[in-house]
Design a protein around this motif. Structure first.
Motif, PDB file in Angstrom:
ATOM      1  N   GLN A 175       0.449 -10.895  -3.877  1.00 57.54           N
ATOM      2  CA  GLN A 175       1.654 -11.572  -4.385  1.00 57.54           C
ATOM      3  C   GLN A 175       1.360 -13.019  -4.770  1.00 57.54           C
ATOM      4  OE1 GLN A 175       3.894 -10.489  -0.905  1.00 57.54           O
ATOM      5  NE2 GLN A 175       5.250  -9.138  -2.051  1.00 57.54           N
ATOM      6  N   LYS A 176       0.533 -13.689  -3.977  1.00 62.11           N
ATOM      7  CA  LYS A 176       0.167 -15.065  -4.303  1.00 62.11           C
ATOM      8  C   LYS A 176      -0.621 -15.138  -5.610  1.00 62.11           C
ATOM      9  CE  LYS A 176       0.138 -16.975   0.387  1.00 62.11           C
ATOM     10  NZ  LYS A 176      -0.706 -17.465   1.518  1.00 62.11           N
ATOM     11  N   ALA A 177      -1.310 -14.051  -5.926  1.00 59.83           N
ATOM     12  CA  ALA A 177      -2.049 -13.978  -7.186  1.00 59.83           C
ATOM     13  C   ALA A 177      -1.127 -13.638  -8.360  1.00 59.83           C
ATOM     14  CB  ALA A 177      -3.156 -12.943  -7.073  1.00 59.83           C
ATOM     15  N   GLY A 178       0.168 -13.504  -8.073  1.00 60.17           N
ATOM     16  CA  GLY A 178       1.155 -13.268  -9.129  1.00 60.17           C
ATOM     17  C   GLY A 178       1.379 -11.818  -9.487  1.00 60.17           C
ATOM     18  N   LYS A 179       0.885 -10.894  -8.670  1.00 54.41           N
ATOM     19  CA  LYS A 179       1.036  -9.480  -8.982  1.00 54.41           C
ATOM     20  C   LYS A 179       2.390  -8.942  -8.526  1.00 54.41           C
ATOM     21  CE  LYS A 179      -3.883  -8.339  -8.979  1.00 54.41           C
ATOM     22  NZ  LYS A 179      -4.950  -7.466  -8.419  1.00 54.41           N
ATOM     23  N   THR A 180       2.999  -8.121  -9.368  1.00 53.11           N
ATOM     24  CA  THR A 180       4.244  -7.449  -8.988  1.00 53.11           C
ATOM     25  C   THR A 180       3.907  -6.176  -8.233  1.00 53.11           C
ATOM     26  OG1 THR A 180       4.314  -6.294 -11.117  1.00 53.11           O
ATOM     27  CG2 THR A 180       5.539  -8.376 -10.931  1.00 53.11           C
ATOM     28  N   ILE A 181       4.783  -5.816  -7.302  1.00 48.72           N
ATOM     29  CA  ILE A 181       4.516  -4.671  -6.419  1.00 48.72           C
ATOM     30  C   ILE A 181       5.602  -3.614  -6.579  1.00 48.72           C
ATOM     31  CG2 ILE A 181       4.329  -3.918  -4.021  1.00 48.72           C
ATOM     32  CD1 ILE A 181       3.088  -6.610  -3.361  1.00 48.72           C
ATOM     33  N   GLY A 182       5.176  -2.391  -6.847  1.00 46.49           N
ATOM     34  CA  GLY A 182       6.061  -1.235  -6.820  1.00 46.49           C
ATOM     35  C   GLY A 182       5.793  -0.439  -5.564  1.00 46.49           C
ATOM     36  N   PHE A 183       6.842   0.143  -4.998  1.00 45.31           N
ATOM     37  CA  PHE A 183       6.721   0.790  -3.689  1.00 45.31           C
ATOM     38  C   PHE A 183       7.345   2.173  -3.717  1.00 45.31           C
ATOM     39  CE2 PHE A 183       8.445   0.841   0.889  1.00 45.31           C
ATOM     40  CZ  PHE A 183       7.290   1.441   1.373  1.00 45.31           C
ATOM     41  N   VAL A 184       6.591   3.155  -3.199  1.00 45.67           N
ATOM     42  CA  VAL A 184       7.081   4.529  -3.082  1.00 45.67           C
ATOM     43  C   VAL A 184       7.004   4.946  -1.616  1.00 45.67           C
ATOM     44  CG1 VAL A 184       6.772   6.925  -3.807  1.00 45.67           C
ATOM     45  CG2 VAL A 184       6.255   5.054  -5.410  1.00 45.67           C
ATOM     46  N   PRO A 185       8.125   4.898  -0.873  1.00 40.09           N
ATOM     47  CA  PRO A 185       8.107   5.343   0.530  1.00 40.09           C
ATOM     48  C   PRO A 185       8.152   6.870   0.602  1.00 40.09           C
ATOM     49  CG  PRO A 185      10.063   3.994   0.015  1.00 40.09           C
ATOM     50  CD  PRO A 185       9.431   4.383  -1.263  1.00 40.09           C
ATOM     51  N   THR A 186       7.292   7.469   1.405  1.00 41.79           N
ATOM     52  CA  THR A 186       7.283   8.927   1.547  1.00 41.79           C
ATOM     53  C   THR A 186       7.047   9.289   3.012  1.00 41.79           C
ATOM     54  OG1 THR A 186       4.919   9.516   1.420  1.00 41.79           O
ATOM     55  CG2 THR A 186       6.025   8.970  -0.653  1.00 41.79           C
ATOM     56  N   MET A 187       7.263  10.576   3.312  1.00 41.51           N
ATOM     57  CA  MET A 187       6.881  11.111   4.614  1.00 41.51           C
ATOM     58  C   MET A 187       5.677  12.033   4.474  1.00 41.51           C
ATOM     59  SD  MET A 187      10.200  11.476   7.034  1.00 41.51           S
ATOM     60  CE  MET A 187      10.843  13.004   6.379  1.00 41.51           C
ATOM     61  N   GLY A 188       4.935  11.864   3.380  1.00 46.30           N
ATOM     62  CA  GLY A 188       3.731  12.652   3.196  1.00 46.30           C
ATOM     63  C   GLY A 188       4.012  14.052   2.715  1.00 46.30           C
ATOM     64  N   ALA A 189       3.008  14.960   2.884  1.00 48.17           N
ATOM     65  CA  ALA A 189       3.060  16.313   2.318  1.00 48.17           C
ATOM     66  C   ALA A 189       3.421  16.202   0.836  1.00 48.17           C
ATOM     67  CB  ALA A 189       4.047  17.190   3.076  1.00 48.17           C
ATOM     68  N   LEU A 190       2.648  15.410   0.128  1.00 46.09           N
ATOM     69  CA  LEU A 190       2.988  15.010  -1.229  1.00 46.09           C
ATOM     70  C   LEU A 190       2.872  16.172  -2.222  1.00 46.09           C
ATOM     71  CD1 LEU A 190       1.257  11.504  -1.447  1.00 46.09           C
ATOM     72  CD2 LEU A 190       3.524  12.093  -0.573  1.00 46.09           C
ATOM     73  N   HIS A 191       3.693  16.076  -3.273  1.00 46.19           N
ATOM     74  CA  HIS A 191       3.689  17.063  -4.343  1.00 46.19           C
ATOM     75  C   HIS A 191       3.878  16.322  -5.672  1.00 46.19           C
ATOM     76  CE1 HIS A 191       8.030  16.481  -4.256  1.00 46.19           C
ATOM     77  NE2 HIS A 191       8.047  16.846  -2.977  1.00 46.19           N
ATOM     78  N   ALA A 192       4.006  17.076  -6.744  1.00 50.95           N
ATOM     79  CA  ALA A 192       4.079  16.463  -8.074  1.00 50.95           C
ATOM     80  C   ALA A 192       5.283  15.540  -8.219  1.00 50.95           C
ATOM     81  CB  ALA A 192       4.115  17.549  -9.148  1.00 50.95           C
ATOM     82  N   GLY A 193       6.362  15.819  -7.492  1.00 51.52           N
ATOM     83  CA  GLY A 193       7.516  14.927  -7.544  1.00 51.52           C
ATOM     84  C   GLY A 193       7.182  13.534  -7.048  1.00 51.52           C
TER      85      GLY A 193
ATOM     86  N   HIS B 294      10.558  -4.973   4.462  1.00 54.16           N
ATOM     87  CA  HIS B 294      10.110  -6.253   5.008  1.00 54.16           C
ATOM     88  C   HIS B 294       8.584  -6.339   5.052  1.00 54.16           C
ATOM     89  CE1 HIS B 294      13.913  -8.082   5.969  1.00 54.16           C
ATOM     90  NE2 HIS B 294      14.302  -7.056   6.721  1.00 54.16           N
ATOM     91  N   ILE B 295       7.931  -5.211   5.324  1.00 52.67           N
ATOM     92  CA  ILE B 295       6.472  -5.205   5.411  1.00 52.67           C
ATOM     93  C   ILE B 295       5.834  -5.335   4.022  1.00 52.67           C
ATOM     94  CG2 ILE B 295       4.463  -3.755   5.990  1.00 52.67           C
ATOM     95  CD1 ILE B 295       6.320  -2.543   8.241  1.00 52.67           C
ATOM     96  N   VAL B 296       6.314  -4.529   3.080  1.00 57.73           N
ATOM     97  CA  VAL B 296       5.689  -4.450   1.753  1.00 57.73           C
ATOM     98  C   VAL B 296       6.194  -5.551   0.813  1.00 57.73           C
ATOM     99  CG1 VAL B 296       5.358  -2.969  -0.276  1.00 57.73           C
ATOM    100  CG2 VAL B 296       5.304  -1.976   2.026  1.00 57.73           C
ATOM    101  N   LYS B 297       7.470  -5.915   0.953  1.00 55.35           N
ATOM    102  CA  LYS B 297       8.115  -6.895   0.067  1.00 55.35           C
ATOM    103  C   LYS B 297       7.928  -6.526  -1.412  1.00 55.35           C
ATOM    104  CE  LYS B 297       8.162 -10.867   3.176  1.00 55.35           C
ATOM    105  NZ  LYS B 297       7.906 -10.073   4.411  1.00 55.35           N
ATOM    106  N   PRO B 298       8.382  -5.345  -1.790  1.00 56.77           N
ATOM    107  CA  PRO B 298       8.182  -4.900  -3.180  1.00 56.77           C
ATOM    108  C   PRO B 298       9.154  -5.564  -4.146  1.00 56.77           C
ATOM    109  CG  PRO B 298       9.473  -3.285  -1.994  1.00 56.77           C
ATOM    110  CD  PRO B 298       9.089  -4.328  -0.989  1.00 56.77           C
ATOM    111  N   ASP B 299       8.785  -5.558  -5.406  1.00 53.25           N
ATOM    112  CA  ASP B 299       9.714  -5.971  -6.456  1.00 53.25           C
ATOM    113  C   ASP B 299      10.624  -4.813  -6.850  1.00 53.25           C
ATOM    114  OD1 ASP B 299       8.654  -8.775  -7.374  1.00 53.25           O
ATOM    115  OD2 ASP B 299       6.879  -7.520  -7.118  1.00 53.25           O
ATOM    116  N   LYS B 300      10.047  -3.596  -6.833  1.00 51.42           N
ATOM    117  CA  LYS B 300      10.818  -2.398  -7.155  1.00 51.42           C
ATOM    118  C   LYS B 300      10.433  -1.285  -6.186  1.00 51.42           C
ATOM    119  CE  LYS B 300      11.272  -3.365 -12.107  1.00 51.42           C
ATOM    120  NZ  LYS B 300      10.996  -2.870 -13.490  1.00 51.42           N
ATOM    121  N   ALA B 301      11.417  -0.452  -5.828  1.00 51.20           N
ATOM    122  CA  ALA B 301      11.159   0.696  -4.951  1.00 51.20           C
ATOM    123  C   ALA B 301      11.705   1.951  -5.620  1.00 51.20           C
ATOM    124  CB  ALA B 301      11.798   0.495  -3.582  1.00 51.20           C
ATOM    125  N   TYR B 302      10.944   3.039  -5.533  1.00 50.88           N
ATOM    126  CA  TYR B 302      11.211   4.256  -6.306  1.00 50.88           C
ATOM    127  C   TYR B 302      11.587   5.402  -5.375  1.00 50.88           C
ATOM    128  CZ  TYR B 302       9.037   1.521  -9.962  1.00 50.88           C
ATOM    129  OH  TYR B 302       8.761   0.516 -10.863  1.00 50.88           O
TER     130      TYR B 302
END
Length: 280
Positions: free
Chosen positions: A18-36, A137-145
Motif C-alpha cells: 500500500q505504501k508503494a501505491g498499489k491498490t488491493i482487491g480482496f476475495v474472502p473465501t472458505m476454500g474448496a475453490l471452484h470456477a465461481g 481490518h487485516i487486509v485493508k482492501p480498496d475493493k472486496a468481491y
C-alpha cells in the motif's frame, strides 16, 4: 504468489504494498475453490494492482457443528488454482490465529436476520459479520468481491460496510453455473452421484417460479407451486422459498421494478444444504 498464515506477517507485507501505491482487491473465501471463486479473482485482477484471497473455514458462522465438521478443506489444491489464476497473495490463518479468544461482540443486522438464512441459521450472520470485519481490518482492501449466489450475505456485508464506515467498495459478482444450471458451490463436492444428477432441479424450479411471477401469479401461489414441485422429488427437503425485494430482502407480493425481484431458496439434498437465487 505469497502465502501467509499469520496475521502480523500478512499485514506487514500488505502495508508495504500500500505504501508503494498499489491498490488491493480482496476475495474472502472458505476454500474448496471452484470456477465461481476464480471468476472473482479475475474480476479483482482487472480492477486492482494486487489481489488477495483469504481461505478460512470460519467456525463462528456455522450453527450446525456437523456442517462445520464436513465442510471440505482442500488448501493445497486451492493454492494451485489461485497460482494458476495469478492471485498475488493467499491468507490462510488457523482458527486459533483468527480467534485467540472467542469474540464477545454481537452484530444485529435487524430484519435481515429474521428472514431466509437468518431465520433458519440463527447466529450465522453474526459470525459472518465478525470474520469479514476482521478480514477487512487485516487486509485493508480498496475493493472486496462477493458472489451473488449468497445474496443475503452480500446484503449483510453491504449494511455492515455502510454502518461502520469501512473505506472500501463492495463489488457483487454474478453467480456462475454448471452447464446444467446448478449454481457452483463448494458444497456440491459433497453430493453423491445420484444427488448431483437431481440438483439442477433447484435452478429449474427458480426459473419456473420466475415465469409464474412474470405471468402475474401471486407470491403465495408461486410458493405453493414450489412445494408441489418438490413433492415429485422426495429426495429434496425444501427449507424455504421466498420472493423478496432485491435490496431489502423483505417479502413482496408481486414483481418489483426490473432487476429488483429476487426469488431465494434453500433445500437439503442427500444431507447437503444448497442455496440459490434468481434476480430479475
Amino acid at each position: 504468489m505469497q502465502i501467509f498464515y499469520a496475521i502480523a506477517e500478512a499485514q506487514e507485507y500488505l502495508k508495504t504494498q500500500q505504501k508503494a501505491g498499489k491498490t488491493i482487491g480482496f476475495v474472502p473465501t472458505m476454500g474448496a475453490l471452484h470456477a465461481g471463486h476464480i471468476s472473482l479473482i479475475e474480476s479483482s485482477r482487472k480492477d486492482n494492482d494486487l489481489t488477495v484471497c483469504s481461505i478460512f473455514v470460519n467456525p463462528t458462522q456455522f450453527n450446525n457443528p456437523e456442517d462445520l465438521k464436513k465442510y471440505p478443506r482442500t488448501l493445497e489444491k486451492d493454492c494451485e488454482l489461485l497460482e494458476a489464476a495469478q492471485c498475488d497473495v493467499v491468507f490462510a490463518p488457523t482458527a486459533e490465529e483468527m480467534y485467540p479468544a472467542l469474540p464477545k461482540l454481537k452484530f444485529d443486522f435487524g430484519t435481515l436476520e429474521t428472514v431466509m438464512e437468518g431465520k433458519f441459521r440463527p447466529g450465522h450472520f453474526n459470525g459472518v459479520g465478525i470474520v469479514v470485519s476482521k478480514l477487512f481490518h487485516i487486509v485493508k482492501p480498496d475493493k472486496a468481491y462477493f458472489g451473488l449466489k449468497d445474496l443475503q450475505q452480500v446484503a449483510v456485508i453491504r449494511q455492515m460496510v455502510s454502518d461502520l464506515s469501512f473505506d472500501l467498495t463492495i463489488v457483487p459478482c454474478p453467480t456462475l453455473r454448471e452447464a446444467d444450471g446448478l449454481a457452483m458451490s463448494s458444497r456440491n463436492m459433497r453430493l453423491s452421484a445420484e444427488a448431483r444428477a437431481l440438483a439442477p432441479h433447484i435452478h429449474q424450479l427458480l426459473e419456473l417460479a420466475k415465469d409464474k411471477l412474470l405471468n402475474r401469479e401471486s407470491s403465495a401461489h408461486t410458493q405453493a407451486f414450489a412445494e408441489d414441485y418438490f413433492r415429485k422429488y422426495p429426495e429434496f427437503e425444501l427449507e424455504y422459498l421466498e420472493i423478496a425485494d432485491f435490496d431489502t430482502l423483505e417479502p413482496i407480493s408481486q414483481v418489483n421494478v426490473p432487476g429488483k425481484t429476487a426469488i431465494c431458496m434453500a433445500a437439503f439434498l442427500g444431507g447437503v444444504r444448497l442455496i440459490d437465487n434468481i434476480v430479475f
